[in-house]
Design a protein around this motif. Structure first.
Motif, mmCIF file in Angstrom:
data_model
loop_
_atom_site.group_PDB
_atom_site.id
_atom_site.type_symbol
_atom_site.label_atom_id
_atom_site.label_comp_id
_atom_site.label_asym_id
_atom_site.label_seq_id
_atom_site.Cartn_x
_atom_site.Cartn_y
_atom_site.Cartn_z
ATOM 1 N N SER A 17 0.784 -1.287 0.106
ATOM 2 C CA SER A 17 0.216 0.296 -0.209
ATOM 3 C C SER A 17 0.959 1.437 0.180
ATOM 4 N N HIS A 18 2.221 1.252 0.116
ATOM 5 C CA HIS A 18 2.878 2.392 0.044
ATOM 6 C C HIS A 18 4.249 2.319 -1.058
ATOM 7 N N SER A 19 4.613 3.396 -1.375
ATOM 8 C CA SER A 19 5.689 3.540 -2.443
ATOM 9 C C SER A 19 6.831 4.544 -1.569
ATOM 10 N N ALA A 20 8.040 4.178 -1.833
ATOM 11 C CA ALA A 20 9.174 5.024 -1.631
ATOM 12 C C ALA A 20 9.636 5.977 -2.487
ATOM 13 N N CYS A 21 9.455 7.212 -2.421
ATOM 14 C CA CYS A 21 9.713 8.194 -3.537
ATOM 15 C C CYS A 21 11.093 9.063 -3.361
ATOM 16 N N VAL A 22 11.726 9.727 -4.452
ATOM 17 C CA VAL A 22 12.559 10.507 -4.304
ATOM 18 C C VAL A 22 12.733 11.643 -5.359
ATOM 19 N N THR A 23 13.209 12.865 -5.127
ATOM 20 C CA THR A 23 12.948 13.634 -6.271
ATOM 21 C C THR A 23 14.339 14.129 -6.822
ATOM 22 N N LEU A 24 14.561 14.075 -8.168
ATOM 23 C CA LEU A 24 15.991 14.383 -8.679
ATOM 24 C C LEU A 24 16.080 15.860 -8.823
ATOM 25 N N ARG A 25 16.811 16.363 -7.877
ATOM 26 C CA ARG A 25 17.197 17.688 -7.729
ATOM 27 C C ARG A 25 17.855 18.432 -9.159
#
Length: 151
Positions: free
Chosen positions: A143-151
């Motif tokens: 039910s969950h995802s791990a997310c990152v942002t590419l800066r």
């Protein structure tokens, strides 16, 4: 006819030019690529990561595009009798989410966690996305995802 004094003057001029150019140092070249690694963890009640992701990406200095080299997804705890499948998605700013890699069977290691990965690090190959893109990893049935942002 070239006289000795003219030859001496020419030799001295060439020697002086070599000495002057040898003393000039050039500034080190700017790196052609910047390599980055970002991580995210979805906390599990009681501590630890229920799901995690690592993304390695690169870009040229001053550029607004990012190349995705390597995506890693992990999940814990796991059962040694179950099969786990993971995929990664990305969403560029102002765009719809897209699948980066299809469902891939994850390896269960030591009966403690499962991992899946796509690509190879430090190759400067792979999909190119704009800066600010969000990359997520997701396990099928989770039910969950791990997310990152590419800066």
């Amino acid at each position: 006819m070239i006289t000795r004094s003219v030859m001496r003057t020419g030799v001295l001029a060439v020697g002086a030019a070599l000495v002057l150019t040898a003393g000039v140092s050039t500034a080190p070249a700017a790196p052609s690529y910047v390599d980055k690694r970002v991580r995210a963890c979805v906390e599990r009640p009681g501590g630890g990561c229920a799901s995690g992701t690592v993304v390695e990406y690169w870009y040229r200095p001053g550029s607004r595009s990012r190349g995705v080299d390597f995506v890693y997804a992990s999940r814990s705890p796991v059962s040694t009798r179950a099969a786990y499948y993971a995929r990664w998605t990305y969403r560029a700013p102002g765009k719809a989410a897209r699948t980066g890699g299809g469902w891939k069977r994850a390896r269960v290691l030591n009966g403690r966690f499962a991992e899946a990965h796509w690509g190879q690090g430090a190759r400067h190959k792979g999909p190119t996305v704009p800066a600010g893109t969000v990359v997520c990893t997701h396990y099928k049935g989770s039910s969950h995802s791990a997310c990152v942002t590419l800066r």
